[in-house]
Design an enzyme around this catalytic site. Structure first.
Site, PDB file in Angstrom:
ATOM      1  N   ILE A   1       7.483   7.346  17.097  1.00 55.16           N
ATOM      2  CA  ILE A   1       7.194   8.085  15.864  1.00 55.16           C
ATOM      3  C   ILE A   1       5.913   8.908  15.968  1.00 55.16           C
ATOM      4  O   ILE A   1       5.897  10.090  15.652  1.00 55.16           O
ATOM      5  CB  ILE A   1       7.077   7.109  14.651  1.00 55.16           C
ATOM      6  CG1 ILE A   1       8.315   6.218  14.547  1.00 55.16           C
ATOM      7  CG2 ILE A   1       6.807   7.871  13.368  1.00 55.16           C
ATOM      8  CD1 ILE A   1       9.585   6.915  14.111  1.00 55.16           C
TER       9      ILE A   1
ATOM     10  N   ARG B   1      -8.559  -0.353   4.143  1.00 58.22           N
ATOM     11  CA  ARG B   1      -7.616   0.608   3.568  1.00 58.22           C
ATOM     12  C   ARG B   1      -6.254  -0.032   3.344  1.00 58.22           C
ATOM     13  O   ARG B   1      -5.483   0.403   2.499  1.00 58.22           O
ATOM     14  CB  ARG B   1      -7.447   1.804   4.506  1.00 58.22           C
ATOM     15  CG  ARG B   1      -8.743   2.518   4.795  1.00 58.22           C
ATOM     16  CD  ARG B   1      -8.508   3.813   5.509  1.00 58.22           C
ATOM     17  NE  ARG B   1      -7.525   4.621   4.787  1.00 58.22           N
ATOM     18  CZ  ARG B   1      -7.138   5.817   5.195  1.00 58.22           C
ATOM     19  NH1 ARG B   1      -7.624   6.317   6.309  1.00 58.22           N
ATOM     20  NH2 ARG B   1      -6.268   6.516   4.517  1.00 58.22           N
TER      21      ARG B   1
ATOM     22  N   ARG C   1      -5.070  10.960   3.634  1.00 62.16           N
ATOM     23  CA  ARG C   1      -4.033  11.967   3.806  1.00 62.16           C
ATOM     24  C   ARG C   1      -2.843  11.772   2.857  1.00 62.16           C
ATOM     25  O   ARG C   1      -2.094  12.702   2.585  1.00 62.16           O
ATOM     26  CB  ARG C   1      -3.569  12.043   5.230  1.00 62.16           C
ATOM     27  CG  ARG C   1      -3.368  10.725   5.925  1.00 62.16           C
ATOM     28  CD  ARG C   1      -2.811  10.927   7.322  1.00 62.16           C
ATOM     29  NE  ARG C   1      -1.479  11.523   7.222  1.00 62.16           N
ATOM     30  CZ  ARG C   1      -1.194  12.807   7.239  1.00 62.16           C
ATOM     31  NH1 ARG C   1      -2.112  13.652   7.375  1.00 62.16           N
ATOM     32  NH2 ARG C   1       0.006  13.261   7.110  1.00 62.16           N
TER      33      ARG C   1
ATOM     34  N   ASP D   1       4.632   0.884  12.053  1.00 63.58           N
ATOM     35  CA  ASP D   1       3.440   0.221  11.496  1.00 63.58           C
ATOM     36  C   ASP D   1       3.309  -1.226  11.948  1.00 63.58           C
ATOM     37  O   ASP D   1       2.309  -1.869  11.639  1.00 63.58           O
ATOM     38  CB  ASP D   1       3.473   0.261   9.959  1.00 63.58           C
ATOM     39  CG  ASP D   1       3.257   1.665   9.450  1.00 63.58           C
ATOM     40  OD1 ASP D   1       3.442   1.890   8.241  1.00 63.58           O
ATOM     41  OD2 ASP D   1       2.920   2.546  10.252  1.00 63.58           O
TER      42      ASP D   1
ATOM     43  N   CYS E   1      -5.194  12.617  12.146  1.00 62.22           N
ATOM     44  CA  CYS E   1      -5.926  11.346  12.096  1.00 62.22           C
ATOM     45  C   CYS E   1      -5.829  10.747  13.493  1.00 62.22           C
ATOM     46  O   CYS E   1      -5.260  11.340  14.408  1.00 62.22           O
ATOM     47  CB  CYS E   1      -5.318  10.424  11.041  1.00 62.22           C
ATOM     48  SG  CYS E   1      -3.759   9.731  11.540  1.00 62.22           S
TER      49      CYS E   1
ATOM     50  N   ARG F   1      -0.226  14.803  12.523  1.00 58.85           N
ATOM     51  CA  ARG F   1       0.305  14.594  11.172  1.00 58.85           C
ATOM     52  C   ARG F   1       0.581  15.905  10.415  1.00 58.85           C
ATOM     53  O   ARG F   1      -0.020  16.194   9.385  1.00 58.85           O
ATOM     54  CB  ARG F   1      -0.619  13.715  10.343  1.00 58.85           C
ATOM     55  CG  ARG F   1      -1.137  12.462  11.028  1.00 58.85           C
ATOM     56  CD  ARG F   1      -0.087  11.401  11.300  1.00 58.85           C
ATOM     57  NE  ARG F   1       0.458  10.771  10.107  1.00 58.85           N
ATOM     58  CZ  ARG F   1      -0.098   9.753   9.463  1.00 58.85           C
ATOM     59  NH1 ARG F   1      -1.232   9.271   9.883  1.00 58.85           N
ATOM     60  NH2 ARG F   1       0.476   9.227   8.397  1.00 58.85           N
ATOM     61  N   PRO F   2       1.432  16.774  10.928  1.00 59.55           N
ATOM     62  CA  PRO F   2       1.728  18.037  10.236  1.00 59.55           C
ATOM     63  C   PRO F   2       2.433  17.793   8.898  1.00 59.55           C
ATOM     64  O   PRO F   2       2.920  16.687   8.641  1.00 59.55           O
ATOM     65  CB  PRO F   2       2.648  18.764  11.207  1.00 59.55           C
ATOM     66  CG  PRO F   2       3.253  17.706  12.045  1.00 59.55           C
ATOM     67  CD  PRO F   2       2.248  16.608  12.146  1.00 59.55           C
ATOM     68  N   ILE F   3       2.507  18.816   8.053  1.00 56.66           N
ATOM     69  CA  ILE F   3       3.225  18.685   6.774  1.00 56.66           C
ATOM     70  C   ILE F   3       4.297  19.772   6.625  1.00 56.66           C
ATOM     71  O   ILE F   3       4.746  20.066   5.517  1.00 56.66           O
ATOM     72  CB  ILE F   3       2.256  18.730   5.563  1.00 56.66           C
ATOM     73  CG1 ILE F   3       1.494  20.066   5.528  1.00 56.66           C
ATOM     74  CG2 ILE F   3       1.315  17.545   5.545  1.00 56.66           C
ATOM     75  CD1 ILE F   3       0.845  20.339   4.188  1.00 56.66           C
TER      76      ILE F   3
ATOM     77  N   LEU G   1       7.409  19.697   7.156  1.00 52.72           N
ATOM     78  CA  LEU G   1       8.653  19.227   6.523  1.00 52.72           C
ATOM     79  C   LEU G   1       8.495  19.126   4.999  1.00 52.72           C
ATOM     80  O   LEU G   1       9.430  19.394   4.246  1.00 52.72           O
ATOM     81  CB  LEU G   1       9.075  17.883   7.107  1.00 52.72           C
ATOM     82  CG  LEU G   1       9.382  17.895   8.607  1.00 52.72           C
ATOM     83  CD1 LEU G   1       9.686  16.484   9.103  1.00 52.72           C
ATOM     84  CD2 LEU G   1      10.534  18.832   8.946  1.00 52.72           C
TER      85      LEU G   1
ATOM     86  N   LYS H   1       0.848  -1.211   0.000  1.00 53.56           N
ATOM     87  CA  LYS H   1       0.000   0.000   0.000  1.00 53.56           C
ATOM     88  C   LYS H   1       0.877   1.251   0.000  1.00 53.56           C
ATOM     89  O   LYS H   1       0.681   2.166  -0.807  1.00 53.56           O
ATOM     90  CB  LYS H   1      -0.885   0.007   1.235  1.00 53.56           C
ATOM     91  CG  LYS H   1      -1.524   1.366   1.533  1.00 53.56           C
ATOM     92  CD  LYS H   1      -2.392   1.399   2.752  1.00 53.56           C
ATOM     93  CE  LYS H   1      -1.664   1.686   4.019  1.00 53.56           C
ATOM     94  NZ  LYS H   1      -1.422   3.103   4.338  1.00 53.56           N
ATOM     95  N   ASN H   2       1.864   1.294   0.901  1.00 55.17           N
ATOM     96  CA  ASN H   2       2.635   2.529   1.069  1.00 55.17           C
ATOM     97  C   ASN H   2       3.638   2.765  -0.044  1.00 55.17           C
ATOM     98  O   ASN H   2       4.197   3.849  -0.150  1.00 55.17           O
ATOM     99  CB  ASN H   2       3.300   2.562   2.447  1.00 55.17           C
ATOM    100  CG  ASN H   2       2.257   2.736   3.551  1.00 55.17           C
ATOM    101  OD1 ASN H   2       1.086   3.036   3.261  1.00 55.17           O
ATOM    102  ND2 ASN H   2       2.658   2.521   4.779  1.00 55.17           N
TER     103      ASN H   2
END
Ligand code: EPZ
Length: 427
Positions: free
Chosen positions: A335, A405, A99, A313, A123, A128-130, A132, A22-23
Site C-alpha cells: 500500500i 496520535r 493530514r 496498519d 509523511c 500521500r497524494p490526493i 483520487l 481513531k480512523n
C-alpha cells in the site's frame, strides 16, 4: 519531548479496554459540517488527532463540547454543532500536522458549495497524494484549482451534482470524501471500487442515521441518493481494530494472555487469521477477543492489501512479533512506498530483517536486547514498544508524540496487564 521506558521480559496477562477507532473518529467528525443540527459522537478516543480535528472544526465555526464518558463506553462524548459556518478554509498550519484534515474537503463542498484546503503534503510512510480525492469531486461537478499549496474547490451554482466515481486504486480517504460530498449532492452518485474498510461502514452508518440514502454499504459499489439536507444524530464510534490488533501482538510477543475488551472480531478477520496461523490461540467472546500465546510463534508469509485483506496498519506490529518467530517470515507492503522505517530501529535491538524492495524477510532470533530507539511514524512506534516488551533490558522509545496520535493511554493500558513501562518527560 516525552520518552517511554520499557524493561522487557514480563509476560502480559489480563484485560485491556479497546478505545474508539481513531480512523473512524477522523471521518465521523467532519460529518458535523453536513447539518446545522447537533451531532453527538460517543466513544471518541482521547487522542491528539481527535483534539486537532476538533480545533480544525472550531476554526470553521463549528462549536464543540466534550462531556465525560458514557457509562457503557470508554471514550469521550463530543457534541458538535455547525449552525453557521464562519470559514471554508482549512489552513496549512493545521493540515500539515494532521493530514486527515483533508476530510473536510468533501463535506465543506457539500454544505457550503466551496472549500479551500491546504495540500496535506507527504509523511514518513509515503508522499500521500490526493489526486483520487480531487478526481472524485470533479466527477460530481466540482471545479478544482490548485494554487500556492492549496486546493480551492467550488460547486457551480453552490451544489454538487450526482455523478459516477470510478476509483482506479482503492483509497480509504478518497472514498470517505466522495461519500461525504455525495450525500447532499443533487441526484444520484455511484462510487465504484470504493474502499470497504470498517471505518467506511461506520461513516455510512452515521450518515444514514443523519438521513442520507446509501445503498451497498460495505461493498465496493456505493449508490448514494443526494438529499437536500441532513439532520443531527447521536452515534457511537466503532472500536479500534488496529489498536486491538496491536495489543494482540503484545500478547503474542510476550507469550502472554490478553482479553481485548470491546474488540469486534468481525472487523479484524485477516489479523485474527494471521495470528491463528502463527500458532496463537484466538477466542471470540460476546464482548471481547481473547488472545493467548503459550507455545511459540510460527513464521508467516503476509502481504498487506485493502480491506478485507491484511491491513497495512498492522504490518509494523506483526513484523515486531515475527522477530521472535521460530523461523523466517516474509512481509510484503503493497500500500505505501516507505513503510519500513521501523526496520533499522528493530535491527538496533537485535532483530534480523532484510528489506528487498517491497518485501521484508524477518528471521526469528532467540532474543532481542533493549536499546534507545527512535519512533518515526505511528505504527512504527508501536512496533518498537512491542519489541521493547519482549527485549532483555531497557528500551527507550523517543519521539512518542507519534504514539499519542493513535494509542490512547498506552502505558496505562500496558501497565494494567503487567508491563514494566513508564513515560518520562524531558522536564
Ligand atoms: C487511511 O489513510 C488511514 N488513515 C491510514 O492509517 C491507512 O494506512 C490507510 O487508510 C490505508 O488503509 C486514516 O484513516 C486517517 P489511502 P489514507 O487513501 O486514506 C494512494 C494509520 O496508521 N493514494 O487508502 O490516506 C496512497 O498514496 C494511518 O492509522 C493515491 O495515490 O490511505 C496509498 O499508496 C496511516 N491518491 C494508497 O493510495 C490518493 O488520492 C492507499 O491510500 C489517495 C491515496
Amino acid at each position: 519531548m516525552d520518552r517511554i521506558l520499557i524493561r522487557g521480559g514480563n509476560r502480559l496477562s489480563g484485560r485491556i479496554a479497546i478505545s474508539g477507532a481513531k480512523n473512524a473518529a477522523l471521518t465521523l467528525m467532519p460529518c458535523a459540517l453536513l447539518t446545522d443540527e447537533p451531532l453527538t459522537l460517543r466513544n471518541l478516543p482521547r487522542l491528539a488527532d481527535v483534539d486537532s480535528f476538533g480545533h480544525l472544526l472550531n476554526q470553521l465555526g463549528v462549536s464543540t463540547m466534550v462531556e465525560g464518558a458514557h457509562p457503557t463506553d470508554f471514550g469521550r462524548v463530543m457534541t458538535m454543532r455547525a449552525a453557521r459556518l464562519t470559514s471554508t478554509v482549512a489552513p496549512y498550519d493545521i493540515v500539515r500536522k494532521m493530514r486527515a484534515s483533508i476530510l473536510v474537503l468533501g463535506p465543506l463542498l457539500g454544505r457550503m458549495g466551496e472549500a479551500t484546503v491546504s495540500l496535506p503534503g507527504g509523511c514518513a510512510i509515503g508522499n500521500r497524494p490526493i489526486d483520487l480525492h480531487l478526481k472524485a469531486l470533479d466527477s460530481m461537478g466540482a471545479e478544482i484549482e490548485i494554487a500556492a499549496g492549496y486546493v480551492k474547490a467550488t460547486a457551480p451554482g453552490g451544489r454538487l451534482k450526482g455523478g459516477r466515481v470510478s476509483f482506479p486504486v482503492v483509497s480509504v480517504g478518497a472514498t470517505e470524501n466522495a461519500v461525504m460530498a455525495a450525500v447532499t449532492a443533487q441526484g444520484t452518485t455511484v462510487i465504484e471500487n470504493a474502499a470497504r474498510e470498517p471505518e467506511i461502514v461506520d461513516l455510512c452508518n452515521l450518515l444514514t442515521a443523519m438521513g442520507a440514502v446509501i445503498d451497498g454499504v460495505g461493498t465496493e459499489t456505493l449508490t448514494i441518493e443526494g438529499r437536500d439536507r441532513l439532520h443531527g444524530a447521536t452515534y457511537q464510534v466503532m472500536p479500534d481494530r488496529i489498536e486491538a490488533g496491536s495489543y494482540a501482538c503484545a500478547a503474542a510477543i510476550t507469550h502472554g494472555a490478553l482479553e481485548l475488551f470491546g474488540a469486534r472480531a468481525n472487523d479484524m478477520r485477516a489479523t485474527l487469521a494471521a495470528l491463528s496461523e502463527a500458532g496463537i490461540t484466538v477466542e471470540e467472546r460476546p464482548r471481547s477477543v481473547y488472545i493467548e500465546a503459550s507455545n511459540g510463534i510460527a513464521p508467516l508469509t503476509l502481504s498487506t492489501a485493502p480491506y478485507p485483506g491484511f491491513a497495512t496498519d498492522m504490518q509494523a506490529q506483526f513484523m515486531a512479533m515475527l522477530t521472535r518467530a521460530n523461523g523466517a517470515s516474509v512481509l510484503t507492503e503493497t500500500i505505501f512506498e516507505n513503510r519500513y522505517m521501523h526496520v533499522p530501529e528493530l535491527a538496533r535491538m537485535g532483530a534480523d530483517i532484510q528489506v528487498r524492495g517491497h518485501a521484508a524477510v524477518v528471521r526469528g532470533v532467540d532474543r532481542l536486547v533493549g536499546a534507545p530507539v527512535m519512533a518515526t511514524d505511528l505504527r512504527a512506534s508501536m512496533s518498537l514498544i512491542l519489541a521493547g516488551l519482549a527485549a532483555d533490558g531497557e528500551t527507550q522509545v523517543n519521539r512518542v508524540y507519534h504514539l499519542d496520535r493513535g494509542y490512547e493511554r498506552l502505558e496505562e493500558k500496558l501497565q494494567g496487564v503487567g508491563a514494566d513501562i513508564e513515560r518520562v518527560g524531558d522536564g
